[in-house]
Design a protein around this motif. Sequence first.
Motif, PDB file in Angstrom:
ATOM      1  N   GLU A  81     -22.581  12.002 -44.250  1.00  0.00           N
ATOM      2  CA  GLU A  81     -23.328  10.798 -44.633  1.00  0.00           C
ATOM      3  C   GLU A  81     -24.767  11.136 -44.982  1.00  0.00           C
ATOM      4  OE1 GLU A  81     -22.074   7.334 -43.924  1.00  0.00           O
ATOM      5  OE2 GLU A  81     -20.201   8.369 -44.208  1.00  0.00           O
ATOM      6  N   GLU A  82     -25.010  12.370 -45.312  1.00  0.00           N
ATOM      7  CA  GLU A  82     -26.372  12.781 -45.676  1.00  0.00           C
ATOM      8  C   GLU A  82     -27.286  12.808 -44.454  1.00  0.00           C
ATOM      9  OE1 GLU A  82     -27.803  12.998 -49.349  1.00  0.00           O
ATOM     10  OE2 GLU A  82     -25.863  13.930 -49.129  1.00  0.00           O
ATOM     11  N   VAL A  83     -26.691  12.841 -43.298  1.00  0.00           N
ATOM     12  CA  VAL A  83     -27.489  12.862 -42.076  1.00  0.00           C
ATOM     13  C   VAL A  83     -27.456  14.273 -41.489  1.00  0.00           C
ATOM     14  CG1 VAL A  83     -27.777  11.878 -39.775  1.00  0.00           C
ATOM     15  CG2 VAL A  83     -26.944  10.448 -41.644  1.00  0.00           C
ATOM     16  N   GLU A  84     -28.592  14.925 -41.490  1.00  0.00           N
ATOM     17  CA  GLU A  84     -28.652  16.292 -40.970  1.00  0.00           C
ATOM     18  C   GLU A  84     -28.697  16.280 -39.445  1.00  0.00           C
ATOM     19  OE1 GLU A  84     -31.388  18.820 -43.310  1.00  0.00           O
ATOM     20  OE2 GLU A  84     -31.883  16.926 -44.231  1.00  0.00           O
ATOM     21  N   VAL A  85     -27.959  17.191 -38.869  1.00  0.00           N
ATOM     22  CA  VAL A  85     -27.917  17.259 -37.412  1.00  0.00           C
ATOM     23  C   VAL A  85     -28.162  18.700 -36.972  1.00  0.00           C
ATOM     24  CG1 VAL A  85     -26.518  16.874 -35.368  1.00  0.00           C
ATOM     25  CG2 VAL A  85     -26.295  15.339 -37.322  1.00  0.00           C
ATOM     26  N   VAL A  86     -29.176  18.894 -36.160  1.00  0.00           N
ATOM     27  CA  VAL A  86     -29.501  20.236 -35.681  1.00  0.00           C
ATOM     28  C   VAL A  86     -29.608  20.227 -34.159  1.00  0.00           C
ATOM     29  CG1 VAL A  86     -31.199  22.081 -35.749  1.00  0.00           C
ATOM     30  CG2 VAL A  86     -30.732  20.746 -37.809  1.00  0.00           C
ATOM     31  N   ASP A  87     -28.991  21.196 -33.557  1.00  0.00           N
ATOM     32  CA  ASP A  87     -29.062  21.304 -32.097  1.00  0.00           C
ATOM     33  C   ASP A  87     -28.540  20.032 -31.433  1.00  0.00           C
ATOM     34  OD1 ASP A  87     -29.780  22.923 -29.869  1.00  0.00           O
ATOM     35  OD2 ASP A  87     -31.401  21.524 -29.493  1.00  0.00           O
ATOM     36  N   GLY A  88     -27.573  19.414 -32.090  1.00  0.00           N
ATOM     37  CA  GLY A  88     -26.994  18.202 -31.508  1.00  0.00           C
ATOM     38  C   GLY A  88     -27.898  16.994 -31.608  1.00  0.00           C
ATOM     39  N   LYS A  89     -28.912  17.101 -32.483  1.00  0.00           N
ATOM     40  CA  LYS A  89     -29.808  15.961 -32.633  1.00  0.00           C
ATOM     41  C   LYS A  89     -29.976  15.622 -34.108  1.00  0.00           C
ATOM     42  CE  LYS A  89     -32.550  18.206 -30.084  1.00  0.00           C
ATOM     43  NZ  LYS A  89     -33.700  18.722 -29.345  1.00  0.00           N
ATOM     44  N   VAL A  90     -30.219  14.360 -34.401  1.00  0.00           N
ATOM     45  CA  VAL A  90     -30.356  13.907 -35.780  1.00  0.00           C
ATOM     46  C   VAL A  90     -31.741  14.262 -36.314  1.00  0.00           C
ATOM     47  CG1 VAL A  90     -30.328  11.900 -37.299  1.00  0.00           C
ATOM     48  CG2 VAL A  90     -28.734  12.042 -35.377  1.00  0.00           C
ATOM     49  N   VAL A  91     -31.765  14.833 -37.519  1.00  0.00           N
ATOM     50  CA  VAL A  91     -33.035  15.174 -38.150  1.00  0.00           C
ATOM     51  C   VAL A  91     -33.641  13.922 -38.781  1.00  0.00           C
ATOM     52  CG1 VAL A  91     -34.132  16.621 -39.881  1.00  0.00           C
ATOM     53  CG2 VAL A  91     -32.153  17.465 -38.611  1.00  0.00           C
ATOM     54  N   ASP A  92     -34.946  13.743 -38.624  1.00  0.00           N
ATOM     55  CA  ASP A  92     -35.617  12.541 -39.129  1.00  0.00           C
ATOM     56  C   ASP A  92     -34.942  11.301 -38.567  1.00  0.00           C
ATOM     57  OD1 ASP A  92     -37.481  13.918 -40.775  1.00  0.00           O
ATOM     58  OD2 ASP A  92     -35.839  14.319 -42.156  1.00  0.00           O
TER      59      ASP A  92
END
Length: 106
Positions: A81-92
């Motif tokens: 969905e165009e949602v970046e997720v890093v380290d199990g957390k949502v970016v921005d």
Amino acid sequence: MVKSFNERCYDLLRRVPRGRVTTYGEIARGLGCSAFRAVGNAMNKNPYAPEVACHRVVGADGKIGGFASGCEHKIELLKMEEVEVVDGKVVDFEDKFFRFRVPKTL
DNA sequence: CTAATGACATTTG
DNA sequence: ACAAATGCCATTA
């Protein structure tokens, strides 16, 4: 019979557009309560899946938290969905955070 | 009805 | 910053 608490959670979840995320607390707040626990419970059961986008719901810190089918899968769906997720957390997370029509003092 | 649970949130150490 | 404890509300057994 009036719509149960779960149905209301799903109803708000449906209002969340693609590419956006929300938190359990906001959903509960949108219902007029602070039952973030009950919201998570409703998601876990998710009798309305996959009609509702339960994967668009994250923690207050933008954390994924968990998922009935596996948190990893939830992240994959968010990335779809165009949602970046890093380290199990949502970016921005705050930028993609979708707020409901809450009659707050403003 | 009472007890237990849960994909949380907040506060304290 | 992280871990643990407590509070919170609704659902299910």
